[in-house]
Design a protein around this motif. Structure first.
Motif, short mmCIF file in Angstrom:
data_model
loop_
_atom_site.label_atom_id
_atom_site.label_comp_id
_atom_site.label_asym_id
_atom_site.label_seq_id
_atom_site.Cartn_x
_atom_site.Cartn_y
_atom_site.Cartn_z
N VAL A 166 69.22 74.59 53.71
CA VAL A 166 67.84 74.16 53.56
C VAL A 166 67.66 74.13 55.26
CG1 VAL A 166 65.95 72.30 53.87
CG2 VAL A 166 67.73 72.10 52.01
N LYS A 192 64.85 77.16 57.55
CA LYS A 192 64.13 76.85 58.17
C LYS A 192 64.44 78.02 59.26
CE LYS A 192 63.89 72.35 58.83
NZ LYS A 192 64.65 71.08 58.78
N THR A 210 57.11 76.24 51.86
CA THR A 210 58.14 76.56 52.80
C THR A 210 57.62 74.30 53.38
OG1 THR A 210 57.59 78.43 53.31
CG2 THR A 210 58.48 77.24 55.54
N PRO A 261 62.78 72.63 44.93
CA PRO A 261 61.68 73.69 45.01
C PRO A 261 61.45 73.01 43.62
CG PRO A 261 63.08 74.10 46.50
CD PRO A 261 63.88 73.48 45.33
N VAL A 296 61.35 68.53 46.28
CA VAL A 296 59.45 69.31 46.82
C VAL A 296 58.48 70.41 45.75
CG1 VAL A 296 58.64 71.16 48.56
CG2 VAL A 296 60.91 70.04 48.75
N ILE A 342 59.36 71.76 52.08
CA ILE A 342 60.59 72.22 53.27
C ILE A 342 61.02 71.64 53.83
CG2 ILE A 342 63.17 73.77 53.79
CD1 ILE A 342 61.82 75.01 50.92
N VAL A 393 67.71 69.51 48.43
CA VAL A 393 66.53 70.64 48.31
C VAL A 393 65.95 70.50 47.34
CG1 VAL A 393 64.62 70.72 49.34
CG2 VAL A 393 66.16 69.37 50.57
#
Length: 336
Positions: A182, A186, A95, A108, A26, A98, A106
């Motif tokens: 993740v 969220k 955000t 970032p 990401v 993600i 994931v």
């Protein structure tokens, strides 16, 4: 709160994790036209044989970053573009990325290659050992200015002494998160986003991996010291109520001091007779108490402003589109 323990704790037995997970990178982008192509080529060279998904988030870039990304997505089906309607800031852009990322894990990271992609191989090794979060620890920050290193160290100490949620020192957003983490992130809908705190708050078995932070591959940083100050303030207010409590004790202390001073005046008047208070002492007391009141109102205002933003229930971000292979992905847009 003391120092944050970054050593790994023993883990219970876990299921074997697959050898070829889909890795979603990401990458928030604001005016990163010079870096996006370098980032993709360097990542492929550093992670040969890995299954990759590049989720670039165009955060209202004023240059031709979006055009460069669209050209990349036409050539490379692994490139996904999340185009926001305007500049929402790095935390919200992260955000959004993600939310769209579909990988088993994931990661970032920034587009400037200061976080070396080859470190992800070390992340994967610890992930296969059973850790759900593997975060990068900046063991050498020579690429940052001395002022930034000093202020960053002060922030981590200040934050960890105030907040119940602890952030390991010299840890940024660069980390690997399992899909279970993740999905937990969220679920956190707050409008004021401090992602380092959010990543730490959700918990899960975590371990750190040290690495050397490199120089930018191209372009210049988009963060000024004023923006970094506001970012630090956002983090403290989002994860600690201690500043509010401080002013309760400050008020009590000032009130107690006022009572003691009043008793001193009464006793002195009874013993020595009436005296005329001086102008300087009166003005000092007025200015001191006025300053205390204004600062306390400012702290209360910081918390109240966040309640105001949360109460409006606006969406975190708005999309102009999601692109795969240079074309709108309408199914992905409807799912957001």
């Amino acid at each position: 709160m003391g120092q944050v323990n970054i050593e790994a704790s023993p883990l219970p037995p876990r299921e074997t994790r697959r050898d070829d997970p889909l890795i979603s990178l990401v990458i928030p982008c604001f005016a990163e036209s010079d870096t996006v192509e370098l980032f993709v080529s360097a990542t492929y060279a550093s992670l040969p044989g890995q299954r990759l998904e590049f989720v670039f988030v165009n955060d209202g870039s004023p240059d031709d970053t979006l055009a460069k990304l669209l050209a990349l997505s036409i050539r490379d089906p692994h490139v996904v573009i999340v185009d926001l309607s305007r500049n929402f800031g790095k935390e919200v852009a992260m955000t959004a990325g993600i939310d769209v990322a579909s990988g088993d894990v994931v990661v970032p990271m920034d587009a400037d290659l200061q976080d070396p992609p080859e470190v992800i191989l070390k992340f994967l090794k610890r992930w296969r050992e059973g850790y759900d979060v593997v975060f990068g620890i900046r063991s050498d920050r020579h690429s940052d200015t001395r002022g930034k290193r000093v202020t960053a160290g002060l922030f981590y100490r200040f934050f960890n002494n105030l907040a119940q949620t602890q952030i390991p020192p010299n840890v940024g957003d660069f980390r690997l998160m399992d899909r279970v983490v993740v999905d937990a992130v969220k679920k956190l809908p707050e409008r004021t986003r401090f992602m380092k705190g959010i990543f730490a708050w959700v918990g899960f078995p975590s371990v750190g991996v040290e690495y050397v932070r490199a120089e930018r591959s191209a372009g210049t940083t988009k963060f000024s010291y004023w923006q970094l100050w506001n970012f630090a303030l956002e983090g403290v207010v989002s994860f600690s109520t201690v500043p509010l409590r401080i002013w309760t004790y400050a008020g009590m202390s000032v009130a107690l001091a006022s009572v003691v001073f009043a008793l001193v005046i009464v006793v002195r008047t009874l013993v020595f007779g009436r005296d005329v208070p001086g102008y300087a002492s009166t003005m000092t007391a007025i200015l001191f108490l006025g300053g205390i009141q204004l600062i306390s109102l400012g702290v209360i205002g910081e918390y109240l402003s966040r309640l105001f933003l949360e109460s409006k229930q606006r969406p975190l971000y708005l999309l102009r589109g999601i692109y795969r292979e240079g074309k709108h992905d309408e199914r992905a847009e409807k799912s957001q």
